[in-house]
Design a protein around this motif. Structure first.
Motif, short mmCIF file in Angstrom:
data_model
loop_
_atom_site.label_atom_id
_atom_site.label_comp_id
_atom_site.label_asym_id
_atom_site.label_seq_id
_atom_site.Cartn_x
_atom_site.Cartn_y
_atom_site.Cartn_z
N TYR A 1 46.76 56.50 42.39
CA TYR A 1 47.13 57.68 43.16
C TYR A 1 45.87 58.50 43.39
CZ TYR A 1 52.08 56.86 41.97
OH TYR A 1 53.34 56.34 41.84
N THR A 2 45.36 58.47 44.59
CA THR A 2 44.18 59.26 44.94
C THR A 2 44.54 60.20 46.09
OG1 THR A 2 43.41 57.65 46.58
CG2 THR A 2 42.65 57.35 44.30
N ARG A 3 43.71 61.19 46.30
CA ARG A 3 43.95 62.11 47.42
C ARG A 3 44.00 61.34 48.75
NH1 ARG A 3 44.16 67.27 48.86
NH2 ARG A 3 43.40 67.86 50.92
N LYS A 4 43.12 60.33 48.87
CA LYS A 4 43.09 59.54 50.10
C LYS A 4 44.41 58.80 50.29
CE LYS A 4 40.32 56.29 52.76
NZ LYS A 4 39.12 55.44 52.82
N PHE A 5 44.96 58.24 49.21
CA PHE A 5 46.25 57.55 49.33
C PHE A 5 47.34 58.52 49.79
CE2 PHE A 5 50.41 56.81 47.31
CZ PHE A 5 50.81 55.71 48.05
N TYR A 6 47.41 59.68 49.14
CA TYR A 6 48.46 60.64 49.49
C TYR A 6 48.33 61.08 50.95
CZ TYR A 6 49.81 61.18 44.57
OH TYR A 6 50.28 60.97 43.29
N LYS A 7 47.10 61.34 51.38
CA LYS A 7 46.90 61.82 52.76
C LYS A 7 47.19 60.72 53.78
CE LYS A 7 43.84 64.99 55.21
NZ LYS A 7 44.06 64.47 56.54
N VAL B 1 63.90 58.96 52.76
CA VAL B 1 62.59 58.71 52.14
C VAL B 1 62.83 58.55 50.65
CG1 VAL B 1 60.29 59.60 51.66
CG2 VAL B 1 61.32 59.98 53.90
N HIS B 2 62.38 57.42 50.09
CA HIS B 2 62.61 57.12 48.67
C HIS B 2 61.26 56.91 48.00
CE1 HIS B 2 65.19 54.70 45.56
NE2 HIS B 2 64.30 55.50 44.97
N SER B 3 60.93 57.78 47.07
CA SER B 3 59.66 57.71 46.35
C SER B 3 59.87 57.08 44.98
CB SER B 3 59.09 59.13 46.17
OG SER B 3 57.97 59.12 45.32
N GLN B 4 59.12 56.01 44.70
CA GLN B 4 59.11 55.44 43.36
C GLN B 4 58.05 56.18 42.55
OE1 GLN B 4 61.16 53.13 42.13
NE2 GLN B 4 62.24 52.72 44.04
N SER B 5 58.49 56.88 41.51
CA SER B 5 57.63 57.79 40.76
C SER B 5 57.09 58.84 41.74
CB SER B 5 56.52 57.01 40.04
OG SER B 5 55.82 57.83 39.16
N THR B 6 55.83 59.26 41.58
CA THR B 6 55.31 60.33 42.45
C THR B 6 54.53 59.79 43.64
OG1 THR B 6 53.37 60.53 41.02
CG2 THR B 6 55.22 62.00 40.57
N SER B 7 54.77 58.53 44.01
CA SER B 7 54.04 57.93 45.13
C SER B 7 54.31 58.64 46.45
CB SER B 7 54.40 56.45 45.26
OG SER B 7 55.80 56.30 45.38
N GLY B 8 55.44 59.37 46.53
CA GLY B 8 55.78 60.09 47.76
C GLY B 8 55.23 61.50 47.82
N PHE B 9 54.31 61.84 46.92
CA PHE B 9 53.76 63.20 46.90
C PHE B 9 53.09 63.55 48.23
CE2 PHE B 9 50.04 66.00 45.99
CZ PHE B 9 50.74 67.15 45.69
N GLY B 10 52.46 62.57 48.87
CA GLY B 10 51.83 62.82 50.17
C GLY B 10 52.83 63.30 51.20
N PHE B 11 54.01 62.67 51.22
CA PHE B 11 55.09 63.10 52.12
C PHE B 11 55.49 64.54 51.81
CE2 PHE B 11 59.72 63.76 52.29
CZ PHE B 11 59.93 63.69 53.66
#
Length: 403
Positions: free
Chosen positions: A67-73, A91-101
Motif C-alpha cells: 500500500y503506497t501513496r502511488k497505489f492509492y492515487k 465498491v468492495h474493498s478487501q482490507s484498506t485497499s480501497g482507501f484511494g477510492f
C-alpha cells in the motif's frame, strides 16, 4: 450487479489466505451473474491488465503487495475512468485497499469493506513472536496506527463492514467503536469439492511414510506461525512414538532457521520440509495427516489452512487465537490450545495419536461443519446478500445466518 473490488494482492502475487479469498470470491460472484473488476497492486511481470475466468483485473502502483501513496492515487484515478464506462453498483474493498477510492473519489456508490484483521491485532502478533524483528515490526505498525489512520478513515466511509470471524467482529467493534448494525460476519469459504478426504498412498510411498504417523502443518513460514513449537516438542513425542514424522508445507523467511533447528535438536530425519506446494497438490498433503497442527501465535481473522484441513476430515489441533474459535468447537470438531503452551500442545497431540476413535470423531465432525457452514458457496451467497441489502433490495436480503 457490477462490482469493483480493490485488493492488496491476488494468488499471482502470493498464495496467501487473503489473496486466495479475493479470487475465489470474485469467481463465485461471476458464476452467479455478477460482473467483477479487480484493481490490485503492481504485477511482478509488469502486466497492466488482463482478463481471465471472466474477471477484469488491473494492476497499478509502484510495488507488488504494498500500500503506497502511488497505489492509492492510481487506483482511484483508474476507478474514475472505469466507472465512467462501467457504472459500478458496488465498491468492495478487501482490507484498506480501497482507501484511494475513499480519499480521492467523490462518487456516491455503496462502499463495503471486508476486514481480515486489524492493526492492533497485528501489533500483538508481532510482539507474540518475542523477537527483535517482532519488536521492530510492532513499533512500525504502532507509528502507522498513530500517524496514518488509513483504516479508521476507510471504515468510517463504509456502508457495511464484513468481518471474517466472530472474534474479529468483536475486535472491530471495540477498537474502532463501530456500531453493531454496521457489522456482519462472513467467514472465508472453502472449496469443499477440492478439499476433501482422498487416498494418497502414492504420495505416502514417494515420501517414505509407510507405517508412519504423520503430523502436518501448512502455512507461510514465519516465526509468528509457531512451526518452531512443533519442532521443540517433537523429541519428547518421539520418546513414546518412534514412527512419527512431521511435515511442514510452505516457504518463507523463517524456513532455514527451522531446518537448522531440526538439525540442532537431532530430529532432521523425522521432519520433511516440502517448500512450496502447488494448489493442485495441497489437498493431498492435508490428506497425509493423522493430525493437522497449527500452533500459530498470530492473531488472524480466519486462517484458511484450518478449515481446509477440517474439510479433509482431519483432526485439527490449533491455537485459541484470532478467528480460529469461530470454526473449531473445542473437543467437538477440533482441539484448541493456548498459544505458545508447549506442554498442552504436546499432550493434546499425544492424546490424539493414542486415541484413534477420538481422531476419527474429530475429523468426521470437522468435515460436516465446514461443508454445512464454511463452504465457498455459502460465503458467496452471503456476500451477495450484503450487496443487495446495501443497494436497498430488502426483499432479497432477509436475516444474516449465524456462524
Amino acid at each position: 450487479m457490477n462490482i469493483c473490488m480493490f485488493a492488496k494482492g491476488l494468488p499471482v502475487h502470493t498464495k496467501g489466505g487473503m489473496e486466495v479469498h479475493v479470487e475465489e470470491l470474485a469467481k463465485g460472484l461471476v458464476k452467479r451473474g455478477c460482473e467483477v473488476t479487480i484493481i490490485t497492486t503492481k504485477h511482478s511481470k509488469k502486466i497492466e491488465r488482463e482478463k481471465r475466468d471472466n474477471l477484469k483485473i488491473y494492476y497499478v502502483g509502484d510495488k507488488p503487495l504494498k500500500y503506497t501513496r502511488k497505489f492509492y492515487k492510481e487506483s482511484a484515478e483508474l476507478f474514475e475512468r472505469l466507472n465512467n464506462k462501467e457504472k459500478f453498483d458496488i465498491v468492495h474493498s478487501q482490507s484498506t485497499s480501497g482507501f484511494g477510492f475513499v480519499k480521492f473519489s467523490h462518487k456516491k456508490i455503496p462502499f463495503i469493506i471486508t476486514l481480515h484483521g486489524t492493526i492492533k491485532n497485528e501489533i500483538k502478533s508481532a510482539l507474540n513472536s518475542k523477537s527483535i524483528k517482532g519488536f521492530i515490526v510492532a513499533s512500525y505498525l504502532f507509528l502507522k496506527w498513530i500517524l496514518g489512520p488509513v483504516d479508521k478513515i476507510t471504515l468510517k466511509k463504509a456502508d457495511k463492514i464484513i468481518a471474517v470471524s466472530n472474534e474479529l467482529a468483536k475486535d472491530i467493534k471495540r477498537q474502532y467503536r463501530v456500531p453493531e448494525e454496521k457489522l456482519v460476519v462472513i467467514p472465508n469459504g472453502i472449496n469443499v469439492s477440492k478439499f476433501k478426504p482422498m487416498s494418497v498412498e502414492d504420495l505416502r510411498e514417494k515420501l517414505g511414510l509407510a507405517g508412519e504417523k504423520v503430523i502436518v502443518s501448512v502455512g507461510a513460514i514465519s516465526k509468528q506461525k509457531g512451526f518452531h513449537l512443533l519442532l521443540k516438542i517433537l523429541p519428547d513425542i518421539l520418546k513414546e512414538y518412534k514412527n512419527v514424522r512431521l511435515i511442514i508445507v510452505g516457504t518463507g523467511p523463517y524456513l532455514q532457521k527451522l531446518k537448522d533447528m531440526a538439525v540442532k535438536l537431532g530430529i532432521e530425519n523425522h521432519v520433511i520440509f516440502t517448500g512450496r506446494v502447488s494448489d493442485e497438490e495441497l489437498p493431498k498433503y492435508y490428506n497425509l495427516a493423522d493430525i493437522f497442527a497449527f500452533p500459530t501465535l498470530r492473531m488472524e481473522g480466519l486462517p484458511l489452512v484450518v478449515p481446509e484441513a477440517m474439510a479433509c476430515e482431519k483432526p485439527v489441533i490449533a491455537s485459541r487465537i484470532g478467528g480460529i474459535p469461530t470454526v473449531i468447537e473445542n473437543n467437538v470438531d477440533g482441539i484448541l490450545i493456548e498459544p505458545g503452551n508447549l506442554k498442552e500442545l504436546k499432550e493434546r497431540i499425544m492424546e490424539v495419536l493414542r486415541d484413534e476413535e477420538l481422531a476419527k470423531k474429530l475429523g468426521k465432525n470437522a468435515r460436516k461443519k465446514v461443508v454445512e457452514r464454511f463452504s465457498l458457496d455459502r460465503m458467496v451467497e452471503d456476500t451477495i446478500k450484503v450487496y443487495k441489502e446495501v443497494l436497498g433490495c430488502w426483499e432479497y436480503a432477509g436475516n444474516y445466518r449465524k456462524y
